[in-house]
Design a protein around this motif. Structure first.
Motif, PDB file in Angstrom:
ATOM      1  N   PHE A   1       0.837  -1.202   0.000  1.00  0.00           N
ATOM      2  CA  PHE A   1       0.000   0.000   0.000  1.00  0.00           C
ATOM      3  C   PHE A   1       0.875   1.258   0.000  1.00  0.00           C
ATOM      4  CE2 PHE A   1      -1.546   3.201   3.098  1.00  0.00           C
ATOM      5  CZ  PHE A   1      -2.547   3.793   2.320  1.00  0.00           C
ATOM      6  N   ALA A   2       1.869   1.297   0.874  1.00  0.00           N
ATOM      7  CA  ALA A   2       2.757   2.458   0.963  1.00  0.00           C
ATOM      8  C   ALA A   2       3.565   2.623  -0.326  1.00  0.00           C
ATOM      9  CB  ALA A   2       3.681   2.319   2.163  1.00  0.00           C
ATOM     10  N   ALA A   3       4.045   1.522  -0.887  1.00  0.00           N
ATOM     11  CA  ALA A   3       4.836   1.589  -2.121  1.00  0.00           C
ATOM     12  C   ALA A   3       4.003   2.099  -3.287  1.00  0.00           C
ATOM     13  CB  ALA A   3       5.429   0.218  -2.435  1.00  0.00           C
ATOM     14  N   ILE A   4       2.774   1.644  -3.390  1.00  0.00           N
ATOM     15  CA  ILE A   4       1.893   2.113  -4.464  1.00  0.00           C
ATOM     16  C   ILE A   4       1.644   3.610  -4.312  1.00  0.00           C
ATOM     17  CG2 ILE A   4      -0.460   1.996  -5.392  1.00  0.00           C
ATOM     18  CD1 ILE A   4      -0.375  -1.043  -4.699  1.00  0.00           C
TER      19      ILE A   4
ATOM     20  N   ALA B   1       2.826   6.612  -6.841  1.00  0.00           N
ATOM     21  CA  ALA B   1       1.838   7.497  -7.472  1.00  0.00           C
ATOM     22  C   ALA B   1       2.132   8.974  -7.215  1.00  0.00           C
ATOM     23  CB  ALA B   1       0.442   7.148  -6.964  1.00  0.00           C
ATOM     24  N   HIS B   2       2.823   9.276  -6.122  1.00  0.00           N
ATOM     25  CA  HIS B   2       2.999  10.678  -5.752  1.00  0.00           C
ATOM     26  C   HIS B   2       4.434  11.177  -5.765  1.00  0.00           C
ATOM     27  CE1 HIS B   2      -1.199  11.085  -4.801  1.00  0.00           C
ATOM     28  NE2 HIS B   2      -1.139   9.961  -4.108  1.00  0.00           N
ATOM     29  N   GLN B   3       5.394  10.344  -5.485  1.00  0.00           N
ATOM     30  CA  GLN B   3       6.798  10.756  -5.468  1.00  0.00           C
ATOM     31  C   GLN B   3       7.666   9.572  -5.824  1.00  0.00           C
ATOM     32  OE1 GLN B   3       7.313  11.142  -1.113  1.00  0.00           O
ATOM     33  NE2 GLN B   3       6.478  13.182  -1.386  1.00  0.00           N
TER      34      GLN B   3
ATOM     35  N   ILE C   1      13.217   5.506  -2.509  1.00  0.00           N
ATOM     36  CA  ILE C   1      12.277   4.397  -2.668  1.00  0.00           C
ATOM     37  C   ILE C   1      12.124   3.569  -1.398  1.00  0.00           C
ATOM     38  CG2 ILE C   1      11.812   2.256  -3.919  1.00  0.00           C
ATOM     39  CD1 ILE C   1      13.170   3.624  -6.349  1.00  0.00           C
ATOM     40  N   VAL C   2      13.194   2.985  -0.893  1.00  0.00           N
ATOM     41  CA  VAL C   2      13.079   2.071   0.247  1.00  0.00           C
ATOM     42  C   VAL C   2      12.754   2.836   1.523  1.00  0.00           C
ATOM     43  CG1 VAL C   2      14.296   0.377   1.671  1.00  0.00           C
ATOM     44  CG2 VAL C   2      14.546   0.328  -0.809  1.00  0.00           C
ATOM     45  N   THR C   3      13.539   3.848   1.841  1.00  0.00           N
ATOM     46  CA  THR C   3      13.275   4.601   3.073  1.00  0.00           C
ATOM     47  C   THR C   3      11.947   5.341   2.986  1.00  0.00           C
ATOM     48  OG1 THR C   3      14.583   6.482   2.277  1.00  0.00           O
ATOM     49  CG2 THR C   3      15.700   4.879   3.699  1.00  0.00           C
ATOM     50  N   GLY C   4      11.603   5.812   1.799  1.00  0.00           N
ATOM     51  CA  GLY C   4      10.326   6.502   1.621  1.00  0.00           C
ATOM     52  C   GLY C   4       9.140   5.593   1.891  1.00  0.00           C
ATOM     53  N   VAL C   5       9.220   4.369   1.426  1.00  0.00           N
ATOM     54  CA  VAL C   5       8.138   3.402   1.671  1.00  0.00           C
ATOM     55  C   VAL C   5       8.009   3.135   3.167  1.00  0.00           C
ATOM     56  CG1 VAL C   5       7.414   1.000   1.347  1.00  0.00           C
ATOM     57  CG2 VAL C   5       8.193   2.338  -0.609  1.00  0.00           C
TER      58      VAL C   5
END
Length: 131
Positions: free
Chosen positions: A30-33, A37-39, A43-47
């Motif tokens: 859910f977080a990765a999608i 979609a927004h940024q 990638i990994v730390t952002g998720v």
């Protein structure tokens, strides 16, 4: 063993681990999608930054609701889903992250589909196998 005793006993360890890992994985999806979609940066730390409040909310629901008793039941799925969303939104607000109505709706729908959905499919498969 009567039904009351059976319901109070924890589920087999494999079912507990499988359900907990599935819940965590689907929250990360859910977080990765959403991040995709927004940024696109980090990638990994952002998720993980996006997912941690929802993971914490789900963990609280797991412990408070004693999900280990029936980890793959629909009732547990609903409890974990609502705990993930409510806890996630509260923790996001407390840490200064945005909590807007549209995001709450998307989180409710997406996490409901993920966390209750796989349990519904398992229940359907069990019923079809029995018949």
């Amino acid at each position: 063993m009567n039904s009351e005793t059976k319901q109070s006993m924890p589920a087999p360890r494999q079912a507990i681990i499988a359900a907990a890992l599935s819940d965590a994985f689907l929250i990360l999806v859910f977080a990765a999608i959403g991040r995709d979609a927004h940024q696109r940066g980090e990638i990994v730390t952002g998720v993980f930054l996006t997912a941690w409040p929802f993971l914490a909310g789900a963990a609280i629901a797991w412990f408070a609701g004693r999900a280990r008793r029936r980890p793959l039941s629909m009732a547990t799925g609903v409890m974990v889903w609502l705990g993930a969303v409510a806890g996630g939104m509260i923790l996001r607000a407390l840490t200064g992250q945005s909590v807007v109505v549209a995001f709450v709706v998307v989180a409710l729908l997406s996490l409901g589909l993920f966390l209750v959905g796989y349990r519904a499919l398992l229940a359907l498969a069990r019923r079809l196998r029995k018949s």
